[in-house]
Each structure stands twice: as structure tokens, then as C-alpha cells.
Enzyme design. Structure first.
Site, PDB file in Angstrom:
ATOM      1  N   THR A  84       0.849  -1.195   0.000  1.00 44.17           N
ATOM      2  CA  THR A  84       0.000   0.000   0.000  1.00 44.17           C
ATOM      3  C   THR A  84       0.882   1.242   0.000  1.00 44.17           C
ATOM      4  O   THR A  84       0.670   2.178  -0.788  1.00 44.17           O
ATOM      5  CB  THR A  84      -0.940  -0.011   1.229  1.00 44.17           C
ATOM      6  OG1 THR A  84      -1.791  -1.165   1.115  1.00 44.17           O
ATOM      7  CG2 THR A  84      -1.792   1.251   1.306  1.00 44.17           C
TER       8      THR A  84
ATOM      9  N   ASN B 136      -5.738  -9.957  -7.814  1.00 41.03           N
ATOM     10  CA  ASN B 136      -5.898 -10.582  -6.504  1.00 41.03           C
ATOM     11  C   ASN B 136      -7.256 -11.230  -6.294  1.00 41.03           C
ATOM     12  O   ASN B 136      -7.452 -11.971  -5.345  1.00 41.03           O
ATOM     13  CB  ASN B 136      -5.660  -9.543  -5.400  1.00 41.03           C
ATOM     14  CG  ASN B 136      -6.509  -8.308  -5.569  1.00 41.03           C
ATOM     15  OD1 ASN B 136      -6.558  -7.698  -6.630  1.00 41.03           O
ATOM     16  ND2 ASN B 136      -7.216  -7.928  -4.522  1.00 41.03           N
TER      17      ASN B 136
ATOM     18  N   GLN C 152       0.660 -10.008  -6.247  1.00 43.25           N
ATOM     19  CA  GLN C 152       0.167 -11.383  -6.379  1.00 43.25           C
ATOM     20  C   GLN C 152       0.992 -12.200  -7.373  1.00 43.25           C
ATOM     21  O   GLN C 152       0.725 -13.384  -7.582  1.00 43.25           O
ATOM     22  CB  GLN C 152      -1.313 -11.390  -6.786  1.00 43.25           C
ATOM     23  CG  GLN C 152      -2.247 -10.793  -5.746  1.00 43.25           C
ATOM     24  CD  GLN C 152      -2.361 -11.612  -4.471  1.00 43.25           C
ATOM     25  OE1 GLN C 152      -1.969 -12.773  -4.411  1.00 43.25           O
ATOM     26  NE2 GLN C 152      -2.897 -11.006  -3.423  1.00 43.25           N
TER      27      GLN C 152
ATOM     28  N   SER D 130       4.770  -7.024  -1.622  1.00 42.62           N
ATOM     29  CA  SER D 130       4.352  -7.097  -0.227  1.00 42.62           C
ATOM     30  C   SER D 130       4.829  -8.403   0.398  1.00 42.62           C
ATOM     31  O   SER D 130       4.460  -9.487  -0.073  1.00 42.62           O
ATOM     32  CB  SER D 130       2.825  -7.021  -0.178  1.00 42.62           C
ATOM     33  OG  SER D 130       2.380  -7.263   1.127  1.00 42.62           O
TER      34      SER D 130
ATOM     35  N   HIS E  67       4.116 -10.073   3.109  1.00 44.55           N
ATOM     36  CA  HIS E  67       3.215 -11.074   3.717  1.00 44.55           C
ATOM     37  C   HIS E  67       2.443 -11.897   2.692  1.00 44.55           C
ATOM     38  O   HIS E  67       1.717 -12.824   3.056  1.00 44.55           O
ATOM     39  CB  HIS E  67       2.281 -10.419   4.739  1.00 44.55           C
ATOM     40  CG  HIS E  67       1.178  -9.580   4.186  1.00 44.55           C
ATOM     41  ND1 HIS E  67      -0.128 -10.021   4.133  1.00 44.55           N
ATOM     42  CD2 HIS E  67       1.164  -8.328   3.686  1.00 44.55           C
ATOM     43  CE1 HIS E  67      -0.882  -9.055   3.621  1.00 44.55           C
ATOM     44  NE2 HIS E  67      -0.121  -8.016   3.343  1.00 44.55           N
TER      45      HIS E  67
ATOM     46  N   THR F  56      13.133   5.549  10.725  1.00 48.14           N
ATOM     47  CA  THR F  56      14.190   4.600  11.119  1.00 48.14           C
ATOM     48  C   THR F  56      13.959   3.270  10.418  1.00 48.14           C
ATOM     49  O   THR F  56      12.857   2.724  10.449  1.00 48.14           O
ATOM     50  CB  THR F  56      14.193   4.420  12.653  1.00 48.14           C
ATOM     51  OG1 THR F  56      14.371   5.714  13.231  1.00 48.14           O
ATOM     52  CG2 THR F  56      15.306   3.490  13.098  1.00 48.14           C
TER      53      THR F  56
ATOM     54  N   CYS G 196      -9.731  -7.224   1.475  1.00 46.41           N
ATOM     55  CA  CYS G 196      -9.667  -5.765   1.598  1.00 46.41           C
ATOM     56  C   CYS G 196     -11.019  -5.113   1.346  1.00 46.41           C
ATOM     57  O   CYS G 196     -11.278  -4.034   1.833  1.00 46.41           O
ATOM     58  CB  CYS G 196      -8.676  -5.187   0.605  1.00 46.41           C
ATOM     59  SG  CYS G 196      -7.195  -6.135   0.441  1.00 46.41           S
TER      60      CYS G 196
HETATM   61  N1  PMP Z   1      -1.891  -4.981  -4.189  1.00 45.27           N
HETATM   62  C1  PMP Z   1      -2.470  -6.184  -4.256  1.00 45.27           C
HETATM   63  C2  PMP Z   1      -2.742  -6.785  -5.594  1.00 45.27           C
HETATM   64  C3  PMP Z   1      -2.818  -6.868  -3.086  1.00 45.27           C
HETATM   65  O1  PMP Z   1      -3.402  -8.068  -3.168  1.00 45.27           O
HETATM   66  C4  PMP Z   1      -2.545  -6.255  -1.839  1.00 45.27           C
HETATM   67  C5  PMP Z   1      -2.930  -6.938  -0.525  1.00 45.27           C
HETATM   68  N2  PMP Z   1      -4.283  -7.298  -0.425  1.00 45.27           N
HETATM   69  C6  PMP Z   1      -1.937  -4.999  -1.808  1.00 45.27           C
HETATM   70  C7  PMP Z   1      -1.611  -4.392  -3.006  1.00 45.27           C
HETATM   71  C8  PMP Z   1      -1.627  -4.280  -0.503  1.00 45.27           C
HETATM   72  O2  PMP Z   1      -0.529  -4.878   0.131  1.00 45.27           O
HETATM   73  P1  PMP Z   1      -0.181  -4.566   1.672  1.00 45.27           P
HETATM   74  O3  PMP Z   1      -1.068  -5.420   2.487  1.00 45.27           O
HETATM   75  O4  PMP Z   1       1.269  -4.968   1.810  1.00 45.27           O
HETATM   76  O5  PMP Z   1      -0.357  -3.118   1.886  1.00 45.27           O
END
Ligand code: PMP
Length: 378
Positions: free
Chosen positions: A70, A149, A178, A196, A198, A234, A320
Site C-alpha cells: 500500500t 488478486n 500477487q 508485499s 506477507h 528509522t 480488503c
Molecule cells: N496490491 C495487491 C494486488 C494486493 O493483493 C494487496 C494486498 N491485499 C496490496 C496491493 C496491498 O498490500 P499490503 O497489504 O502490503 O499493503
């Protein structure tokens, strides 16, 4: 439990957590401090950056650590739009984009930029011939994700690059969140990429922005000048070292995982086809790690709850946006009917998903189907 919601987030790999904890314990120093320990940690940070560049086969690009995709998307899109404002005002995107792109573009529109949406084909791809008609000497920024996604469709980034060759001042930003760990990143002709941690078995709150030319972007996050003065604050070295580890694992596992997931995806598609009233929304050639299925007549939330009671974790459209009651724009743009959209669920897999999970899932699917079949539109 069967965890089929990996497009929302993945389980951090144990070795990634270990790296994070180890660096936090032994190397908690500030890499900007001039003392020996600061210098030592600063070296660790540079190592993590170099490793990521090597593993992703980057050359001239700069790797900037952020707090997530994000933030990477915000930094790149706003930074580029502001920097290029003297040369043009037109920005191009599509409704397929994640909110962390789409809402930034809409916010730029409210600031006076001219936002255009490229059409989407019924397979959920960018319509390249429509893109050509939108191009002009006023365009400064085009953004397109590599893999969607919600449906998993793969975008023709190389074709977009071809179109943009006639417009050298345009910056192309790719949200490859993705795609990472599933496909090689498309870097040729791409000016910036957001990732990202995670989403590839790394940690939440970890992002990367890959940038080809640091002089094409205005700083959005001002402060102490860390991360090439583009992202002050930081630096979270333990997180960044852990991220390098996650990138390595993702790249090492990519091919084996994709072979396994292609088979998982094929088997699920095969058995779902035997249930009347249930449809696959994802295009046939979508990434195998995402499978979107519609139960027209039933609400996605009802399905998610029913599966959850049986220990199967899935999602409606995307985590989301599932809290908002809006009909999903991505599925709408692909011409999917409202009842199919409202009754859609997303299964998403990762490295931990195995062929043996299909059987367990099929049992749960059968139970849920029996519960809801009276509601299905025939
Ligand atoms: N772009 C896509 C295509 C995603 O699937 C996501 C996460 N749902 C994001 C951006 C946002 O990533 P983050 O959770 O690291 O802010």
C-alpha cells in the site's frame, strides 16, 4: 484447518520469523548511527538489499524498503504524478486494480489530474487496443497489476510496454504483489514495481518498491532522509533481513509450487464442474494460486461462514473489500452478472497447499453444496 485464503495473507515461514527475531536480538541498532554497531547493521541492510536484487535479477533498479505494498503504491504513484506534472496531466489505470492503487489514482484525480480507465476484456485483461486509443502526449503515468488478486488473471505487461515505447515520458508502474513467488517479475520496460512481504510467506508490514530511476519521482514521505531520501523513518533492519529471506524462499520454491498448484487448481475445477448451478469465475489461464467460484443465488458471506464452520478458510472477493457492501468492480468490469458476483468465493493457495488438501476440500464443498443447493439459481 484448511487455509485457502493465501491471497489475503500467507503463513510466515519459520525461518523468516527466526531471522526477524535473531536480528532484533543481536542487531537492534540504528543503521544510521555512526558508531561501530550502527555501521555493522547498515552493512546487514545493504546485504539484504543486494540479495533481493540478485534473486530478482535486477540490475540498475533500486530496492526501497517500505511498510507494505500500500505504501509502495502510494509512494510511486503520487511521487511520479507530482514529478511529471509539468509534462502532462493524464493518468491511466483500470478498475481491476487493488484499492491501494485505484484509490490513489482517484485521489490524484480529485487534485486535478485527468484519470482515464482502460477497458477490460471478459477474461479480465487490459484491452490493449483500447489502451492505444487512450494514449496521447499528455499521458505521464500508466499503472497495471501483474496478477489480479480476486480472479488470478495475468495481465499482458509486455504488450503494455510495447504500446508505451512510442511514449518515452510515460512511467509504467506495476503492482506485482500477487505475482511475486508465482511468476518471474516483468522488469523490462517497467519503471517501478510494488511488492508485499506477507503475500509470499514473509511478515506483515513489509513492502518493497523497486524503482528504475530515482530521479523520476518526488518524495512523499519526508524526514530524516532514510532509504535514498524517498522513505524517511528509522529503517526496520530485522524486517528487511527477514524479507530477503522470504524472497529467497519464494524464488527457490516457485517452480515446484506452481507445478503442485496447477494440479490442485485443475482437480478442484474438475470436481466443481460436476455440481449444477456452480460456476468458475476465474479465466482458464489464470494463475493457479487463485480460483474464484460462483454460487449464483447464495451470498458469498453465507458460503464463507459455512466453509469456516467446517474448518475451511476462504474469502468472498478480497479481504480488503469484503467488509464493504459494494458489488465488486473487478467482476463487474468482466461482465459477470450481479448474482454471480454476490455469490462468489475466492480460494487462494500457497506453498503450504498440497494435492492431498483437495480431497478434504471436496468433502467440505459437498457438505456446503447440500446446505445451499435449494437457493442456487438454475
Ligand atoms: N496490491 C495487491 C494486488 C494486493 O493483493 C494487496 C494486498 N491485499 C496490496 C496491493 C496491498 O498490500 P499490503 O497489504 O502490503 O499493503
Amino acid at each position: 484447518m484448511l487455509y485457502f485464503d493465501n491471497a489475503a495473507t500467507t503463513q510466515p515461514d519459520a525461518s523468516v520469523i527466526d531471522s526477524y527475531v535473531r536480528v532484533n536480538k543481536q542487531f537492534y541498532f540504528n543503521p544510521n548511527s555512526p558508531h561501530d554497531k550502527g555501521v555493522e547493521v547498515s552493512r546487514l541492510l545493504q546485504q539484504a538489499r543486494t540479495q533481493i536484487k540478485r534473486m530478482l535479477q535486477l540490475h540498475d533498479e533500486t530496492v526501497i524498503f517500505t511498510s507494505g505494498a500500500t505504501e509502495s503504491n502510494n509512494m510511486a504513484l503520487k511521487g511520479v504524478a507530482y514529478h511529471k506534472k509539468p509534462f502532462g496531466r493524464t493518468l491511466i489505470t483500470s478498475v481491476l486494480e487493488h484499492p491501494s492503487v485505484l484509490e490513489v489514482m482517484r485521489s490524484l484525480e480529485s487534485e486535478g489530474f485527468n484519470l482515464k480507465y482502460v477497458n477490460v476484456t471478459k477474461e479480465g485483461r487490459i484491452d490493449i487496443s483500447h489502451l492505444k486509443t487512450l494514449m496521447s502526449s499528455d499521458v505521464i503515468l500508466v499503472t497495471c497489476m501483474q496478477v489480479n488478486n480476486i480472479m488470478g488473471q495475468v495481465q499482458p505487461i509486455a504488450d503494455i510496454v510495447e504500446v508505451l515505447k512510442d511514449y518515452p515520458k510515460v512511467h509504467l508502474h506495476v503492482d506485482a504483489v500477487q505475482a511475486m513467488g508465482k511468476f518471474p517479475l516483468v522488469t523490462d520496460g517497467v519503471d517501478s514495481i510494488a511488492l508485499s512481504g506477507h503475500k509470499f510467506n514473509g511478515l506483515k508490514g513489509q513492502g518493497i518498491l523497486i524503482l528504475k530511476n530515482m530521479h523520476n519521482i518526488q518524495t512523499i514521505i519526508h524526514g530524516g532522509g532514510q532509504e535514498f531520501a524517498l522513505r524517511s523513518g528509522t529503517v526496520n533492519v530485522p524486517m528487511d533481513v527477514a524479507c530477503a529471506k522470504a524472497v529467497r524462499l519464494a524464488e527457490d520454491h516457485r517452480q515446484v509450487m506452481m507445478t503442485e498448484l496447477t494440479e490442485v487448481n485443475r482437480q478442484i475445477r474438475m470436481f466443481v464442474a460436476q455440481y449444477p448451478g456452480v460456476y468458475i469465475n476465474s479465466p482458464d489461464d489464470a494463475s493457479p494460486h487463485i480460483l474464484n467460484i460462483a454460487f449464483p443465488g447464495v451470498r458469498g458471506e453465507v458460503l464463507v461462514n459455512a466453509f469456516s464452520k467446517l474448518g475451511v478458510m476462504i474469502s468472498t472477493t478480497s479481504a480488503c473489500s469484503s467488509k464493504h457492501m459494494k458489488v465488486n468492480e473487478v467482476l463487474q468490469a468482466m461482465g459477470i452478472s450481479t448474482s454471480r458476483i454476490l455469490g462468489s468465493i475466492r480460494l487462494s493457495f500457497d506453498y503450504n497447499t498440497k494435492k492431498s488438501d483437495v480431497e478434504v476440500f471436496q468433502e467440505a464443498f459437498d457438505t456446503v453444496y447440500e446446505e445451499v443447493k435449494e437457493l442456487l439459481e438454475q
